[in-house]
Design a protein around this motif. Structure first.
Motif, mmCIF file in Angstrom:
data_model
loop_
_atom_site.group_PDB
_atom_site.id
_atom_site.type_symbol
_atom_site.label_atom_id
_atom_site.label_comp_id
_atom_site.label_asym_id
_atom_site.label_seq_id
_atom_site.Cartn_x
_atom_site.Cartn_y
_atom_site.Cartn_z
ATOM 1 N N ARG A 74 0.871 -1.154 0.226
ATOM 2 C CA ARG A 74 0.012 0.023 0.043
ATOM 3 C C ARG A 74 0.803 1.234 -0.083
ATOM 4 N NH1 ARG A 74 -4.951 0.591 1.122
ATOM 5 N NH2 ARG A 74 -4.508 2.329 2.419
ATOM 6 N N LEU A 95 -3.959 6.100 4.715
ATOM 7 C CA LEU A 95 -5.083 5.450 5.495
ATOM 8 C C LEU A 95 -4.357 3.753 5.758
ATOM 9 C CD1 LEU A 95 -8.549 5.893 4.148
ATOM 10 C CD2 LEU A 95 -7.529 6.857 6.342
ATOM 11 N N GLU A 132 -10.409 2.206 3.885
ATOM 12 C CA GLU A 132 -10.696 2.768 2.665
ATOM 13 C C GLU A 132 -12.336 2.851 2.364
ATOM 14 O OE1 GLU A 132 -7.805 0.801 0.292
ATOM 15 O OE2 GLU A 132 -6.834 2.547 -0.148
ATOM 16 N N ALA A 139 -10.755 9.416 4.697
ATOM 17 C CA ALA A 139 -9.664 10.406 4.248
ATOM 18 C C ALA A 139 -10.077 11.750 4.125
ATOM 19 C CB ALA A 139 -8.990 9.690 2.970
ATOM 20 N N ARG A 171 -5.812 7.040 -6.205
ATOM 21 C CA ARG A 171 -6.854 7.243 -5.219
ATOM 22 C C ARG A 171 -6.278 8.454 -4.655
ATOM 23 N NH1 ARG A 171 -9.033 1.685 -3.093
ATOM 24 N NH2 ARG A 171 -10.414 3.232 -1.833
ATOM 25 N N SER A 172 -5.169 9.007 -4.413
ATOM 26 C CA SER A 172 -4.870 10.178 -3.635
ATOM 27 C C SER A 172 -5.148 11.141 -4.690
ATOM 28 C CB SER A 172 -3.618 10.051 -3.559
ATOM 29 O OG SER A 172 -3.113 9.473 -2.078
#
Length: 166
Positions: free
Chosen positions: A32, A94, A99, A104, A134-135
């Motif tokens: 991750r 995270l 998630e 977040a 994702r970010s």
């Protein structure tokens, strides 16, 4: 100064505790964290962890632990500007299993709004690895806009700019 405790219905941001290091080390050892600058040893994790805590004393900003309403450690959010960052950043991660619950977004909203109010910041950036979809999506959901003209500390990063809405 220590990190202020901030909360909403979804998360609590609290000062770090030494026991947060073990789950953080597990996170940084996992796939991750592949797109993040990660510590190479528990000693290096200590240096980074201590800098998140110490930044509160030195700069009036730093990292928070992110907790769920039932008290589980879910990750970290930070507003910081270490010497190698061209600008003040809001950054996050995270832990596995947290998630898809809005944590977040809730944590980043609390931290961003705190920075705009307490630090009188008009702008924050997020330095995100260009492959961390994702970010990037989270930054966009927060209203940040990609800023290709911004300086970055790592050539693999893109910069997303968060602006205060007056």
């Amino acid at each position: 100064m220590i990190a202020p405790t901030l909360s909403n219905a979804t998360v609590t941001l609290r000062p770090h505790r030494v026991e947060d290091m073990e789950p953080y080390w597990a996170f940084f050892c996992s796939p991750r964290a592949a797109l993040m600058d990660r510590p190479s040893s528990p000693t290096h994790l200590w240096y980074g962890f201590a800098s998140e805590v110490g930044s509160w004393v030195l700069q009036g900003q730093g990292g928070w632990a992110v907790e769920t309403p039932d008290g589980r450690l879910a990750g970290q959010i930070a507003v910081s500007q270490p010497p190698h960052f061209p600008e003040r950043e809001i950054g996050w991660f995270l832990l596995d299993g947290f998630e898809g619950m809005g944590l977040a977004h809730a944590a980043a909203t609390l931290a961003r709004d705190w920075a705009f109010d307490a630090l009188k910041a008009d702008s924050l950036v997020s330095y995100i690895h260009r492959d961390n979809a994702r970010s990037i999506r989270l930054a966009e959901r927060l209203g940040a806009v990609r800023d290709d003209a911004a300086d970055r500390h790592d050539d693999t990063d893109v910069v997303y700019r968060h602006r205060r809405v007056h």
